[in-house]
Write an enzyme that holds these catalytic residues in place. Sequence first.
Site, PDB file in Angstrom:
ATOM      1  N   ARG A  75      81.744 -41.460  49.269  1.00 53.99           N
ATOM      2  CA  ARG A  75      81.236 -40.822  48.059  1.00 53.99           C
ATOM      3  C   ARG A  75      82.258 -40.878  46.921  1.00 53.99           C
ATOM      4  O   ARG A  75      81.891 -40.876  45.754  1.00 53.99           O
ATOM      5  CB  ARG A  75      80.837 -39.378  48.357  1.00 53.99           C
ATOM      6  N   ARG A  85      81.166 -46.013  33.008  1.00 56.06           N
ATOM      7  CA  ARG A  85      81.311 -45.266  31.761  1.00 56.06           C
ATOM      8  C   ARG A  85      82.439 -45.847  30.909  1.00 56.06           C
ATOM      9  O   ARG A  85      82.289 -46.012  29.701  1.00 56.06           O
ATOM     10  CB  ARG A  85      81.569 -43.785  32.057  1.00 56.06           C
ATOM     11  N   HIS A 140      81.424 -48.881  29.199  1.00 55.42           N
ATOM     12  CA  HIS A 140      80.622 -48.558  28.015  1.00 55.42           C
ATOM     13  C   HIS A 140      81.498 -48.316  26.786  1.00 55.42           C
ATOM     14  O   HIS A 140      81.001 -48.327  25.662  1.00 55.42           O
ATOM     15  CB  HIS A 140      79.769 -47.313  28.259  1.00 55.42           C
ATOM     16  N   SER A 193      92.687 -36.966  50.049  1.00 49.11           N
ATOM     17  CA  SER A 193      93.799 -36.771  50.975  1.00 49.11           C
ATOM     18  C   SER A 193      95.000 -37.649  50.641  1.00 49.11           C
ATOM     19  O   SER A 193      96.131 -37.323  50.983  1.00 49.11           O
ATOM     20  CB  SER A 193      93.356 -37.077  52.404  1.00 49.11           C
ATOM     21  N   SER A 245      82.668 -32.366  48.984  1.00 46.74           N
ATOM     22  CA  SER A 245      81.754 -32.496  47.842  1.00 46.74           C
ATOM     23  C   SER A 245      82.409 -32.082  46.531  1.00 46.74           C
ATOM     24  O   SER A 245      82.227 -32.735  45.505  1.00 46.74           O
ATOM     25  CB  SER A 245      80.493 -31.654  48.047  1.00 46.74           C
ATOM     26  N   GLU A 248      84.574 -34.883  45.052  1.00 46.47           N
ATOM     27  CA  GLU A 248      83.797 -36.004  44.510  1.00 46.47           C
ATOM     28  C   GLU A 248      83.109 -35.626  43.205  1.00 46.47           C
ATOM     29  O   GLU A 248      83.103 -36.406  42.251  1.00 46.47           O
ATOM     30  CB  GLU A 248      82.772 -36.452  45.555  1.00 46.47           C
ATOM     31  N   ASP A 301      84.164 -38.497  33.207  1.00 41.25           N
ATOM     32  CA  ASP A 301      83.413 -38.290  31.969  1.00 41.25           C
ATOM     33  C   ASP A 301      84.254 -37.561  30.927  1.00 41.25           C
ATOM     34  O   ASP A 301      84.141 -37.819  29.724  1.00 41.25           O
ATOM     35  CB  ASP A 301      82.113 -37.525  32.244  1.00 41.25           C
TER      36      ASP A 301
END
Length: 185
Positions: free
Chosen positions: A46, A57, A60, A88, A149, A152, A160
């Site tokens: 992930r 991005r 872009h 890790s 989670s 990620e 962003d």
Amino acid sequence: MKYQEAQAVITKELAEALSGIEADNVDQLIKEIKQADKVFFVGVGRVLLALEGIAKRLAHLGINTFVVGQITEPAITDKDLLIVGSGSGESAFPLIIAKKAKSFNARVAHIGANPDCSMKAYSDVFVRIPVSTKFALPNEITSVQPMTSLFEQSLLLLGDTIALMIVQQDGMDLHNLWQYHANLE
């Protein structure tokens, strides 16, 4: 747990994680990105998905980005930057790639949660996202979410954030950025 409660918990965790990132380290990473001819990304699972989003991005914004292993990946040189995503700092494949990049005198930036890891030997820049890793080290922000989670999610939002900072620093016209967007869709 209902939706409103779950999203409130997740956004609270994200706000805490992102506010725990050292701004000076992000500034150094942005400097490295701007100085590089090409920016490569490597990670697994992930984390790799988040890095692919960041690579897209930054593309872009007109930055030459490549994900290690993609079919059109060019050679890395001493004018390039490799960004490693590894919470890790011990994931085998990113470690091998970072070592290889250093053998070509490329710069290496590590975005991770563990400052005292094997990746430290290859990193010129380290941006710490202070969240729980699979090692559950001290001074980490814990999460109610499964596995890593929070790392990620924070990684993608950090990407962003970096993109927005570059847009603002360079005075980019958002409308003109569409020239870099895929148009065969």
